[in-house]
Design an enzyme around this catalytic site. Structure first.
Site, PDB file in Angstrom:
ATOM      1  N   CYS A 134       0.833  -1.193   0.000  1.00 24.70           N
ATOM      2  CA  CYS A 134       0.000   0.000   0.000  1.00 24.70           C
ATOM      3  C   CYS A 134       0.873   1.250   0.000  1.00 24.70           C
ATOM      4  O   CYS A 134       1.688   1.453   0.880  1.00 24.70           O
ATOM      5  CB  CYS A 134      -0.919   0.047   1.199  1.00 24.70           C
ATOM      6  SG  CYS A 134      -1.863   1.571   1.185  1.00 24.70           S
ATOM      7  N   THR A 197      -1.951  -0.575  -6.526  1.00 25.73           N
ATOM      8  CA  THR A 197      -2.002   0.663  -7.311  1.00 25.73           C
ATOM      9  C   THR A 197      -0.612   1.226  -7.622  1.00 25.73           C
ATOM     10  O   THR A 197       0.342   1.009  -6.881  1.00 25.73           O
ATOM     11  CB  THR A 197      -2.805   1.727  -6.556  1.00 25.73           C
ATOM     12  OG1 THR A 197      -2.274   1.850  -5.234  1.00 25.73           O
ATOM     13  CG2 THR A 197      -4.264   1.350  -6.459  1.00 25.73           C
ATOM     14  N   GLY A 269     -11.636  -4.560  -8.985  1.00 28.41           N
ATOM     15  CA  GLY A 269     -11.570  -3.481  -8.013  1.00 28.41           C
ATOM     16  C   GLY A 269     -12.437  -2.295  -8.387  1.00 28.41           C
ATOM     17  O   GLY A 269     -13.660  -2.303  -8.181  1.00 28.41           O
TER      18      GLY A 269
HETATM   19  C1  LIG Z   1     -10.423   2.981  -2.875  1.00 29.49           C
HETATM   20  C2  LIG Z   1      -9.439   1.859  -2.909  1.00 29.49           C
HETATM   21  C3  LIG Z   1      -9.024   1.252  -1.726  1.00 29.49           C
HETATM   22  C4  LIG Z   1      -8.105   0.215  -1.736  1.00 29.49           C
HETATM   23  N1  LIG Z   1      -7.745  -0.383  -0.570  1.00 29.49           N
HETATM   24  C5  LIG Z   1      -6.885  -1.439  -0.586  1.00 29.49           C
HETATM   25  C6  LIG Z   1      -6.538  -2.135   0.599  1.00 29.49           C
HETATM   26  O1  LIG Z   1      -7.022  -1.820   1.678  1.00 29.49           O
HETATM   27  N2  LIG Z   1      -5.640  -3.168   0.523  1.00 29.49           N
HETATM   28  C7  LIG Z   1      -5.087  -3.545  -0.662  1.00 29.49           C
HETATM   29  O2  LIG Z   1      -4.282  -4.472  -0.702  1.00 29.49           O
HETATM   30  N3  LIG Z   1      -5.424  -2.924  -1.824  1.00 29.49           N
HETATM   31  C8  LIG Z   1      -6.302  -1.885  -1.806  1.00 29.49           C
HETATM   32  N4  LIG Z   1      -6.649  -1.268  -2.990  1.00 29.49           N
HETATM   33  C9  LIG Z   1      -6.068  -1.741  -4.251  1.00 29.49           C
HETATM   34  C10 LIG Z   1      -7.022  -2.686  -4.991  1.00 29.49           C
HETATM   35  O3  LIG Z   1      -7.297  -3.824  -4.243  1.00 29.49           O
HETATM   36  C11 LIG Z   1      -6.439  -3.085  -6.356  1.00 29.49           C
HETATM   37  O4  LIG Z   1      -5.207  -3.744  -6.149  1.00 29.49           O
HETATM   38  C12 LIG Z   1      -6.198  -1.893  -7.243  1.00 29.49           C
HETATM   39  O5  LIG Z   1      -7.254  -0.968  -7.116  1.00 29.49           O
HETATM   40  C13 LIG Z   1      -6.049  -2.255  -8.712  1.00 29.49           C
HETATM   41  O6  LIG Z   1      -7.204  -2.893  -9.196  1.00 29.49           O
HETATM   42  P1  LIG Z   1      -8.390  -2.126  -9.979  1.00 29.49           P
HETATM   43  O7  LIG Z   1      -7.731  -1.334 -11.069  1.00 29.49           O
HETATM   44  O8  LIG Z   1      -9.282  -3.200 -10.473  1.00 29.49           O
HETATM   45  O9  LIG Z   1      -9.048  -1.232  -8.994  1.00 29.49           O
HETATM   46  C14 LIG Z   1      -7.571  -0.231  -2.964  1.00 29.49           C
HETATM   47  C15 LIG Z   1      -7.997   0.369  -4.159  1.00 29.49           C
HETATM   48  C16 LIG Z   1      -8.919   1.388  -4.149  1.00 29.49           C
HETATM   49  C17 LIG Z   1      -9.348   1.999  -5.451  1.00 29.49           C
END
Ligand SMILES: Cc1cc2nc3c(=O)[nH]c(=O)nc-3n(C[C@H](O)[C@H](O)[C@H](O)COP(=O)(O)O)c2cc1C
Ligand SMILES: Cc1cc2nc3c(=O)[nH]c(=O)nc-3n(C[C@H](O)[C@H](O)[C@H](O)COP(=O)(O)OP(=O)(O)OC[C@H]3O[C@@H](n4cnc5c(N)ncnc54)[C@H](O)[C@@H]3O)c2cc1C
Ligand SMILES: Cc1cc2nc3c(=O)[nH]c(=O)nc-3n(C[C@H](O)[C@H](O)[C@H](O)COP(=O)(O)OP(=O)(O)OC[C@H]3O[C@@H](n4cnc5c(N)ncnc54)[C@H](O)[C@@H]3O)c2cc1C
Ligand SMILES: Cc1cc2nc3c(=O)[nH]c(=O)nc-3n(C[C@H](O)[C@H](O)[C@H](O)COP(=O)(O)O)c2cc1C
Ligand code: FES
Ligand code: FES
Lengths: 307, 265, 307, 265
Positions: A134, A197, A269
Site C-alpha cells: 500500500c 495501485t 476493483g
Molecule cells: C479505494 C481503494 C481502496 C483500496 N484499498 C486497498 C486495501 O485496503 N488493501 C489492498 O491491498 N489494496 C487496496 N486497494 C487496491 C485494490 O485492491 C487493487 O489492487 C487496485 O485498485 C487495482 O485494481 P483495480 O484497477 O481493479 O481497482 C484499494 C484500491 C482502491 C481503489
C-alpha cells in the site's frame, strides 16, 4: 447436441474457488455494502478491505480523485481494526457460501505476525492476503513491497504464524517485480496477487494544491491495465505458485486477458464502483467465452497465450 | 419525526422522459424509474453513469429533485465539467444506468415550522423535501430562503410559490430579490421565528448557516457534498470530519447531517 | 490598464526556450510531418525521433494498440540512423528558428559516445536528449535506465563526448526514480526529462495472441499522467538541475500541473496524434493562465505547488 | 497516368450534413469540408475524432467514399467497435474534428480498362475512384467485382450501375450474385480481359487478388489497412513489410501500394 457447462472452478493452493472472480481489497467494503446489488454467493470469493491490528482513521479528505480512465485514492487504510472486524463484520461474511479472504497490513513484522495469528484463530476465513504494497501508509507498508528481502521477511513471518493459505499482494512500483515475486515464493507464499495501485498524483491548477490531501495516492482502474497485465505475464512465467491478476479489469474480456496471460484468478476493483454488477457480468462472460471457444474448463485457458 | 431513511437501493436502467434546458447552464432530467421513485426519500441521491465509454470513468452523484406519480424522478443539474456535459447529450427515449437511492436523507418534523436555506444548486434536494412536506400538508409553516449569483440562476422560485410556500430570494448582483447572500436573509429571519433549518449549497454558506443555527440554538440539517467514487460506502473516499473527530462517509452516513455534528473548517 | 504579456521563456542550462512546450521524441517525427498543421516556429523546441548510429528497421507490426486513455507502442526505435538524419532531416530543421534537440539511443556506452561526438560536430543542434529508457530495445537500452550506476556511466560518457547541453531521459519503470535522477545529475547531466513510457501489454482474447508483435510495449497518453506527475514532483524536489516533465499532457491544464509540480518545461507526446494542434493550444493556454493568475513569467509558476 | 497524389492536409472542423443508416451496421456520413473536398484524391483518407472525451483516445481513419460539388465529402463506415459506435451518435448539424486528406491514393490509367475488386467495406474508397474515372469519362471500360457476406452487406451496387459501370457481385451465402468469394469472379474475369486491378478489402482477399494479378501479369493496386495512431507519418506505428524488406508507413507511403511491392504473408 447440448454442451456441458464449462468448469469455472480454480484452485489457489488449498483454496478452491467456484470461479476465478474475486473482489479486490478496498473496493468492495466488507461485502455487505454490495449485498443489495450483487448476488454475493455467485462470486469466486471476497477479499475485504485491508485490516490492521488497531482501527485506523485513515487520511484526511480529499481522498479520491478521478483521472483519465483512472482513480487516484489515498484512503490511508482506514479500517475498523481486527477485533471490530471479527466482532462486527465477520458474522455477515461467514454466512456466505463463498471464501472470505482477509487483506492485512502491518506497520512492522510483529504486527503482520499478530494479525495472522489472530485471524487464524477464528472461523470463517479462507485465506489471508498480505498487503505489502500500500503506497498510502507512510511507515512500513511501502518498504516491504519494494525490497525483495523485506518482502520475504514479512512472508516468512506470516507463513509461520498463519494456518491459512497466504497470498502476498505485490506492488507495481518496482524495477523488477519478478524478483519480488520469486522472493516471496521462496519464503513460503501460497500465491501472489498483483498489482496494487501505481503511485500517482494530481494537482488542481486553479488552487495550485494537490487534489489529494495526502499529495500522492494510488492509481487504479482501466488506465493501469496494460501495466498490470504485463507484470502478471512476467510473474506467471517466473514462479510456480498461482498468480492472481488485478488492475483495471472492467469486463469479461479484460479478465480473460489476465487468465490467458497466466493468472489463475482475477480481482475486480475499481469496476465495482463504476458498475456494481461488474463481477456478475464478468463471471457470465468468462463462461460464455469458454463455451464459444470450446474450453472445457477455465484451467485450460490459464496461461494459454500464443506467442 | 420522520427519520432520514435509507431505502432499498438497486441498479436500474431508466428511460429518459425529458432532458431540458432550464436556465443558464442548468438542466432538468426526468426519468422513468418506478423502483426508485417508490422508495426514495428527500435528501437521498443517485449515482448516474453519464457516458458510454471509460472517460469519465466514475458515476456522478445527483440529488433527487422531485418525484411524480411514484414513477418518475427529476434531477436538476448544472453543467460544470465533462460528465455533466455528456449528460446534456442524452435525449428523450435514451437509457441511463442508475444506482440508487443512496445515502441518508433529511429527518423532518412536520409539526414545526421549517426554513429551507438553499444556495445555487442547493435547491435541488430541498425542492423534493418541500414537495413531501407540503404534500403531507400537516400544516406547519414552511418558508424558503434562496440565493444565487443572479436572477437567471435563481431556480424553482415559481414552483415553490405555487406549492404555497413563502419564498425570499437574494442575488449577489441584486438582479432579483435582495442584493447579497442568502445568509443575510437568514439573519433577519431567525429573529422573528424559530424554525428547523434544512440547508444545502456551497460549503461556505452551509458553514455560515450552521453557525447561525448554533448561535440561535436552532436545529439544523445540512446536506454535504464530497467527491464520490462509489456512493455505496465501499471506497471510504468521501469522508467528512465530524466534531468528535470521526471521519464518516458522506455517501452512507450522509449526505444529510445534523449541523452540530460536523467539524466545520 | 493593458497588461504586458507574460514572459514564457525558460532556460534549461545554457539552452533558452521561447516557451516551455517541447515535442516529445518519437511523437513528432522529424518535425516536417507536422509542418502543414503546426506553426513549428511557435514551439519551445522540437525533440526528434530517437536516433541510433546505424539505421534501425524497428519491430515487426503490429506496433501500436490503443488502451483505455492510452497508447501502447513497440516501434523498436525505427530510425534513419545518424548520418541519414544529418543529410536528409537536419537541413529542414536547421531552417527553423527554434531549438532542435536530438534524442539518442545506443546499444552500449561506446555507441552513445559516438552519437554524441558526431552530433556535436554539426550545426543546428541545440541539445541532446539521452534516451536511457526505451523499453522496446532488447539489448542495452533498458538496463541503463533502471540501474543508477549504469545511468551515471552513460551520462558521463555522453558528457565527455558532447559539446552540447545534455538532457537525460528517465524511465518510470523503476522503484526509485529519485535515485536515478540524482545519479545522472552527479554524472554531469544538464537536465533530466521524465517520463518515458511505462512497460505494458495487451492481449487479443479472440486469437489469444499479444496485440503487439513485440509482446510488450510502452504505455503513453493521459492514462499515465498521474504517475508522470508524481515522479516529476519527486525528482524536482530532489535535484538542482532543471526537470522537463512529460507523460499524458493533452491540454494546457495538464502542462500547468507539471510546471506547478516543478518542471521547468514540458514535452507533448501522444497528444500530437490526437490533436495535431495540441502544442499550439497548450502554449496559448499557459499564457492565458499566467495572465489570469497574475504571474509575470512562467518561471514564477514553476514549482509553486502549495502544500 | 494520374499519380497517387499527396494533397495538402489540414485540421478542420467540419459540419455534419447527414449521418445515415445505410444497411446492416453501415452508415454514410456526409460532411461539409470544402478545404478537403477540393484537394482530396481517390484512395486518400481522413482521421476523425469520434468522441469528445479521452476514450477512445485516438482518431479513427476512414477512406473518402465520395466527393460532391467540391464541398461535401462522404464516408461510408461500418460499426465495429466503440469509436464507430460513438460516431453514429453524431447528428446533422454536429461538428467533427478532421485531419486530412492523408496518404497516397490510387494512381490510375484512364486509357486502360479498370477492374475494381471490392470486399465488404473495401468498396468505400473504390467508389470514389469510380466516381472520378467515370466523371473524367475518357472512356476506357471499367467494371466492378464486389463481394460481401450477404445481400444486405452488398453496398453501392445500384449507385455503381447508375454510373454506367458493369457490376458483378458475389455473396458468401448466395443471397445475391454468385455464391462464393469475389476472387472466384475474378478468376473468370481476368481470362477474358486484361484490366488494371484496383482492390480494397479484407487482407486475405487482397492477397488472393495480388497473387492472381501476378500470375496473369496484370498491374494491381491495393489499399492496405493498418492500425493508425497518427495517420501523419509521425509515430511509425502503421508499417507494412514490403517485398524488399523495408517497413513502410501505410499512412504515408500508402495506403495504396503496388501489389507487387507488398510482402504478402
Ligand atoms: C479505494 C481503494 C481502496 C483500496 N484499498 C486497498 C486495501 O485496503 N488493501 C489492498 O491491498 N489494496 C487496496 N486497494 C487496491 C485494490 O485492491 C487493487 O489492487 C487496485 O485498485 C487495482 O485494481 P483495480 O484497477 O481493479 O481497482 C484499494 C484500491 C482502491 C481503489
Ligand atoms: C450527494 C451529492 C449530490 C449532488 N447533487 C447534485 C445535484 O442535484 N445537482 C447538481 O448539479 N450537482 C449535484 N452534485 C454535484 C455533482 O455531482 C457534480 O457537479 C458532478 O459530479 C460534476 O461532474 P462533471 O463530470 O461535470 O465535473 P468534473 O469535470 O468531473 O469536475 C467538476 C467538479 O465536479 C466535482 N465532481 C466530479 N465528480 C464528482 C463526484 N463523483 N462526486 C462529487 N463531486 C464530483 C469535481 O470535484 C469538480 O469540482 C451532487 C454531489 C453530491 C456529492
Ligand atoms: C486507411 C484506412 C481507411 C479506412 N477506411 C475505412 C472506411 O472507409 N470505412 C470503414 O468502415 N472503415 C475503414 N477503416 C477501418 C476503420 O478505421 C476501423 O474500423 C475503425 O477505426 C474502428 O474503430 P472502432 O473504435 O469502432 O473499433 P475498435 O473498437 O477500436 O476496434 C475494432 C477494430 O478496428 C481496428 N481499429 C481501431 N482503431 C483503428 C485505427 N486507428 N486504425 C486502424 N484500425 C483501427 C482495431 O484494430 C480492431 O480490429 C479504415 C482503416 C484504415 C487504416
Ligand atoms: C510512438 C511513440 C514513439 C516514441 N519514441 C520515442 C523515442 O524514440 N525516444 C524516446 O526517448 N521516447 C520515445 N517515446 C516516448 C515519448 O517521447 C514520451 O516520453 C512518452 O510517450 C510519454 O509522453 P506522452 O504520454 O505525452 O506521449 C515514444 C512514444 C511514442 C508514443
Ligand atoms: S463514495 Fe465510496 S464510500 Fe462514499
Ligand atoms: S499512423 Fe503514425 S506513422 Fe502511420
Amino acid at each position: 447436441m447440448k454442451k456441458t457447462r464449462p468448469d469455472l472452478s480454480v484452485r489457489i493452493g488449498l483454496l478452491r474457488l467456484q470461479n476465478p472472480v474475486l473482489t479486490a481489497s478496498g473496493t468492495f467494503g466488507y461485502g455487505q455494502e454490495y449485498a443489495g446489488l450483487v448476488d454475493l454467493n455467485r462470486l469466486g470469493g471476497i477479499i475485504v478491505k485491508g485490516l490492521s491490528l488497531q482501527p485506523r482513521p485513515g487520511n484526511m479528505p480529499p481522498r479520491t480523485v478521478e483521472t483519465p480512465c483512472g482513480l487516484l485514492n489515498a484512503i490511508g487504510l482506514q479500517n475498523v481494526g481486527v477485533e471490530n472486524f471479527i466482532a462486527d463484520k465477520l458474522p455477515f461474511l461467514r454466512n456466505l457460501s463463498i471464501p472470505v479472504i482477509v487483506n492485512i497490513l502491518g506497520q512492522d513484522i510483529k504486527e503482520y505476525r499478530k494479525l495472522a495469528e489472530r485471524l487464524s484463530s477464528v472461523e470463517g476465513i479462507a485465506a489471508l492476503e498480505v498487503n505489502i504494497s500500500c503506497p498510502n501508509v507512510k511507515a512500513g507498508g511501502v518498504v516491504f513491497g519494494t525490497d525483495y528481502k523485506a518482502a520475504a521477511r514479512v512472508t516468512r513471518a506470516v507463513r509461520a504464524a498463519a494456518e491459512l493459505p497466504i497470498i502476498v499482494k505485490l506492488s507495481p512500483n518496482v524495477t523488477d517485480i519478478v524478483n519480488i515475486a520469486r522472493a516471496v515464493e521462496e519464503a513460503g507464499a501460497d500465491a501472489v496477487s498483483l498489482i496494487n495501485t501505481l503511485t500517482g498524483m494530481a494537482i488542481d491548477v486553479e488552487t495550485r494544491r494537490p487534489k489529494l490531501h495526502n499529495v500522492t495516492g494510488g492509481l487504479s482502474g482501466p488506465a493501469i491495465k496494460p501495466v498490470a497485465l504485463r507484470m502478471v505475464w512476467q510473474v506467471a512465467g517466473a514462479v510456480k505458485i498461482p498468480v492472481i491478476g488485478c488492475g483495471g479489469i472492467m469486463t469479461a474480456a479484460d479478465a480473460l486477458e489476465f487468465l490467458i496471460a497466466g493468472a489463475c484468478a482475477v480481482q475486480v476493483g475499481t469496476a465495482n464502483f463504476v458498475n456494481p454488477r461488474a463481477t456478475m457480468e464478468i463471471i457470465s462472460g468468462i463462461e460464455e467465452y469458454l463455451v464459444r471457444h470450446n474450453f472445457k474448463d477455465v484451467k485450460s485457458l490459464v496461461g494459454s497465450l500464443i506467442l | 419525526m420522520v427519520r432520514g431513511a435509507r431505502s432499498k437501493m438497486d441498479q436500474v436502467t431508466a428511460t429518459v422522459l425529458e432532458n431540458r434546458f432550464v436556465a443558464s447552464s442548468v438542466y432538468r432530467l426526468r426519468i422513468e424509474a418506478p423502483a426508485i421513485a417508490r422508495v426514495v426519500r428527500p435528501g437521498q441521491f443517485l449515482m448516474l453513469r453519464v457516458g458510454q465509454t471509460l472517460d469519465p470513468l466514475l458515476r456522478r452523484p445527483f440529488s433527487i429533485h422531485a418525484v411524480h406519480d411514484s414513477r418518475t424522478v427529476d434531477i436538476l443539474y448544472r453543467v460544470v465539467g465533462k460528465g455533466t456535459n455528456l449528460l446534456t447529450a442524452i435525449k428523450k427515449g435514451g437509457k441511463l444506468d442508475i444506482v440508487g437511492p443512496l445515502g441518508r436523507g433529511f429527518s423532518w418534523r412536520e409539526d414545526l415550522p421549517s426554513l429551507f436555506v438553499a444556495g445555487g444548486m442547493g435547491i435541488a434536494p430541498l425542492f423534493f423535501l418541500a414537495q413531501i412536506i407540503t404534500q403531507n400538508g400537516t400544516g406547519a409553516k414552511t418558508s424558503v430562503l434562496i440565493g444565487a449569483r443572479n436572477k437567471i440562476e435563481l431556480l424553482c422560485v415559481k414552483e415553490l410559490k405555487a406549492m404555497g410556500l413563502q419564498v425570499e430570494a437574494a442575488t449577489e448582483d441584486g438582479s432579483a430579490g435582495k442584493r447579497g447572500l442568502v445568509t443575510d436573509l437568514l439573519t433577519r429571519k431567525i429573529i422573528t421565528s424559530r424554525p428547523v433549518l434544512y440547508t444545502c449549497g456551497p460549503y461556505p454558506m452551509l458553514r455560515a448557516v450552521a453557525h447561525l443555527a448554533r448561535e440561535h440554538g436552532l436545529s439544523c440539517q445540512v446536506s454535504l457534498e464530497s467527491f464520490m467514487a462509489c456512493g455505496l460506502g465501499a471506497c471510504l473516499g468521501c469522508v467528512a470530519e465530524m466534531r468528535n473527530g470521526d471521519l464518516v462517509r458522506v455517501c452512507k452516513e450522509g449526505p444529510v447531517f445534523d449541523a452540530y455534528e460536523v467539524a466545520w473548517k
